[in-house]
Design an enzyme around this catalytic site. Structure first.
Site, PDB file in Angstrom:
ATOM      1  N   ASP A 137      25.297 -24.365  -7.990  1.00 45.35           N
ATOM      2  CA  ASP A 137      24.119 -25.001  -7.399  1.00 45.35           C
ATOM      3  C   ASP A 137      23.445 -25.889  -8.448  1.00 45.35           C
ATOM      4  O   ASP A 137      23.113 -25.427  -9.540  1.00 45.35           O
ATOM      5  CB  ASP A 137      23.146 -23.946  -6.871  1.00 45.35           C
ATOM      6  N   HIS A 144      11.481 -32.495  -6.817  1.00 41.36           N
ATOM      7  CA  HIS A 144      11.443 -31.026  -6.762  1.00 41.36           C
ATOM      8  C   HIS A 144      11.202 -30.465  -8.164  1.00 41.36           C
ATOM      9  O   HIS A 144      10.346 -29.596  -8.360  1.00 41.36           O
ATOM     10  CB  HIS A 144      12.777 -30.513  -6.206  1.00 41.36           C
ATOM     11  N   GLU A 204      15.384 -23.181   0.405  1.00 39.40           N
ATOM     12  CA  GLU A 204      15.584 -24.467  -0.275  1.00 39.40           C
ATOM     13  C   GLU A 204      16.508 -25.294   0.606  1.00 39.40           C
ATOM     14  O   GLU A 204      17.639 -24.883   0.888  1.00 39.40           O
ATOM     15  CB  GLU A 204      16.183 -24.284  -1.675  1.00 39.40           C
ATOM     16  N   GLU A 206      19.034 -27.980   1.153  1.00 35.84           N
ATOM     17  CA  GLU A 206      20.012 -28.650   0.291  1.00 35.84           C
ATOM     18  C   GLU A 206      21.184 -29.163   1.135  1.00 35.84           C
ATOM     19  O   GLU A 206      21.375 -28.749   2.271  1.00 35.84           O
ATOM     20  CB  GLU A 206      20.579 -27.672  -0.760  1.00 35.84           C
ATOM     21  N   ASP A 238      19.546 -22.364   0.175  1.00 34.32           N
ATOM     22  CA  ASP A 238      19.595 -21.526  -1.031  1.00 34.32           C
ATOM     23  C   ASP A 238      18.348 -20.623  -1.028  1.00 34.32           C
ATOM     24  O   ASP A 238      17.366 -20.899  -1.704  1.00 34.32           O
ATOM     25  CB  ASP A 238      19.629 -22.447  -2.264  1.00 34.32           C
ATOM     26  N   LYS A 258      18.593 -15.379  -6.328  1.00 40.93           N
ATOM     27  CA  LYS A 258      19.341 -16.323  -5.495  1.00 40.93           C
ATOM     28  C   LYS A 258      20.615 -15.711  -4.904  1.00 40.93           C
ATOM     29  O   LYS A 258      21.091 -16.172  -3.872  1.00 40.93           O
ATOM     30  CB  LYS A 258      19.771 -17.526  -6.349  1.00 40.93           C
ATOM     31  N   THR A 262      23.142 -16.954   0.779  1.00 40.16           N
ATOM     32  CA  THR A 262      23.092 -18.408   0.951  1.00 40.16           C
ATOM     33  C   THR A 262      23.634 -18.699   2.343  1.00 40.16           C
ATOM     34  O   THR A 262      24.644 -18.109   2.743  1.00 40.16           O
ATOM     35  CB  THR A 262      23.957 -19.122  -0.110  1.00 40.16           C
ATOM     36  N   THR A 365      17.494 -28.548  -4.190  1.00 38.91           N
ATOM     37  CA  THR A 365      16.468 -28.823  -3.177  1.00 38.91           C
ATOM     38  C   THR A 365      16.236 -30.319  -3.056  1.00 38.91           C
ATOM     39  O   THR A 365      15.919 -30.989  -4.037  1.00 38.91           O
ATOM     40  CB  THR A 365      15.156 -28.107  -3.564  1.00 38.91           C
ATOM     41  N   GLU A 379       7.000 -25.722  -3.187  1.00 46.32           N
ATOM     42  CA  GLU A 379       6.368 -27.040  -3.315  1.00 46.32           C
ATOM     43  C   GLU A 379       5.256 -27.219  -2.281  1.00 46.32           C
ATOM     44  O   GLU A 379       4.164 -27.677  -2.601  1.00 46.32           O
ATOM     45  CB  GLU A 379       7.411 -28.154  -3.126  1.00 46.32           C
TER      46      GLU A 379
HETATM   47 MN    MN Z   1      18.900 -24.313  -5.101  1.00 48.08          MN
END
Ligand code: MN
Length: 439
Positions: A137, A144, A204, A206, A238, A258, A262, A365, A379
């Site tokens: 990743d 970001h 996230e 992505e 993610d 993490k 996923t 992200t 964020e």
């Molecule tokens: Mn990520």
């Protein structure tokens, strides 16, 4: 030069009517690959999405509808995973794409031979399309990175290399399943380390890239060749436990924050299907360093990015029970990424590291410059200090049990037929119940 051909011709239509609707994700010009399972199937089968149908590639192959390179590709795409197809390289996959485009066209002379092998999407469940060997990743949105940095600036190496960490392949799943709230170590209000269910669960938004052709160990991929090694793209969530990440990430980066889950969208949009939507790579400010030679490419500057609209929406348990629709919380575009996928592959393999067919590369992200383009809750809520208010007056700093997060993506360009990625969904479930002795 975008490298488009007759398979991108916007005048072409399919005899599958749903493929011709203006809002369709899967028109004739898309033809993404996936793995599906009917209730009667023991293992997944390879298929291609067209409108609201799936062409069963194994059945179409048995019916003798392919020859030459397209036949080799169809044989490799039968299932239960697409790795064998990906390993053949994009020229072989493109031969299959060209043949499928003719077979599914309104002008098809073999319509009566194709129709028996079309399966309604509503009758199947989508499976993992790929056996993912490795998952890396990246962190390639400067917006970001800046918003989540304590200094408000990107880290020192951000502008000289695409930064990444090795993530976990075993917990990548096709969206739609429940994401169990993970346990981990986090700090309570008195800065005491506790162990328990995360209190700061985030998404996230992505884009994922799947490796097709791999490279041998100690044989780096030159940036000019990198696109040949990407089979296609998907949406990627993610999922991240921010409180756990904060405690564990010094000094070695994300680990348990993490690796618990996923989610990816089930259909792989091929490198060929995305060609019309290429856009110039990120335009660096005059103060930024030029990419080092192994990351520099005129072609990447000219069209290394994608004009791909990305959306994230949320449905809470209360919204779902009141039959309220999903509320959009992110609208961003992939063209804002500072590094391109080709640069990521060139950097990833620059030390001789080998990539394999089916390896998954996350973009990081995909946040842009505007407020609405913030692509994770950390964020949007300024790290959990400024909650969002939903239409039913519920507030969220982080995800709660029962919340569902839905990603969508759409590529559009004047003179071409728009294509979509389908959906990537995930619903948050309660933390697993630990035995009392371990509490
Ligand atoms: Mn990520």
């Amino acid at each position: 030069m975008l490298g488009t051909d007759v398979t991108h011709d916007p005048a072409r239509r399919s005899f599958v009517e749903a493929a011709n609707l203006a809002r369709a994700d899967f028109p004739l010009q898309n033809l993404p690959f996936g793995i599906f399972k009917r209730p009667s199937d023991e293992v997944g089968r390879g298929g291609v999405a067209i409108g609201d149908r799936i062409l069963d590639l194994a059945r179409a192959h048995e019916a003798g509808l392919f020859s030459g390179a397209a036949e080799a590709a169809a044989a490799a795409a039968k299932g239960p995973v697409l790795n064998p197809l990906m390993a053949l390289g994009n020229d072989v996959a493109s031969a299959l794409r060209a043949r499928l485009c003719n077979l599914l066209d309104t002008e098809s002379r073999e319509r009566d031979k194709v129709e028996p092998h079309l399966v309604p999407m509503s009758e199947v469940s989508m499976q993992m399309p790929v056996a993912v060997g490795n998952f890396t990743d990246f962190l390639t949105s400067s917006f970001h990175s800046e918003r989540l940095s304590p200094t408000g600036k990107v880290p020192p190496s951000f502008k000289t290399m695409p930064i990444a960490y090795h993530s976990r392949a075993s917990s990548v799943r096709v969206g739609g399943s429940t994401i169990a709230r993970p346990h981990g170590q986090w700090l309570d209000a008195d800065n005491i380390v506790r162990f328990g269910p995360t209190r700061a669960l985030d998404f996230e938004l992505e884009v994922g890239a799947f490796i097709g052709l791999g490279n041998d160990l100690s044989a780096p991929i030159a940036i000019e060749n990198a696109r040949k090694h990407i089979f296609g793209y998907c949406l990627l969530n993610d999922w991240s436990a921010r409180d756990v990440q904060r405690v564990e990430s010094v000094p070695l980066g994300p680990f348990l924050a993490k690796s618990f889950s996923t989610s990816i969208s089930p259909w792989i949009i091929t490198e060929a299907a995305m060609r019309p939507f290429r856009t110039p790579g990120f335009v660096r400010s005059a103060n930024d360093p030029a990419p080092l030679p192994y990351l520099a490419s005129q072609r990447e500057r000219e069209n290394g990015g994608f004009d791909l609209k990305l959306r994230a929406s949320i449905v809470t348990r209360r919204m779902r029970e009141a039959r309220q629709g999903a509320e959009r919380i992110t609208s961003t575009n992939f063209k804002h990424m500072y590094w391109t996928f080709a640069q990521m592959l060139a950097h990833h393999t620059s030390n001789g590291c080998n990539l394999m067919p089916g390896d998954l590369i996350g973009s990081g992200t995909a946040s842009g410059p505007s407020e609405e383009s913030r692509a994770c809750l950390a964020e949007i809520t300024s790290r959990g200090t400024n909650p969002i208010t939903l239409p039913n007056d519920e507030t969220r700093n982080w995800l709660e049990d029962g919340d569902e997060v839905i990603f969508r993506a759409r590529a559009e360009r004047e003179g071409f037929t728009p294509i979509g990625f389908g959906e990537c969904r995930g619903i948050i479930g309660p933390a697993v119940d630990w035995p009392a002795a371990t509490r």
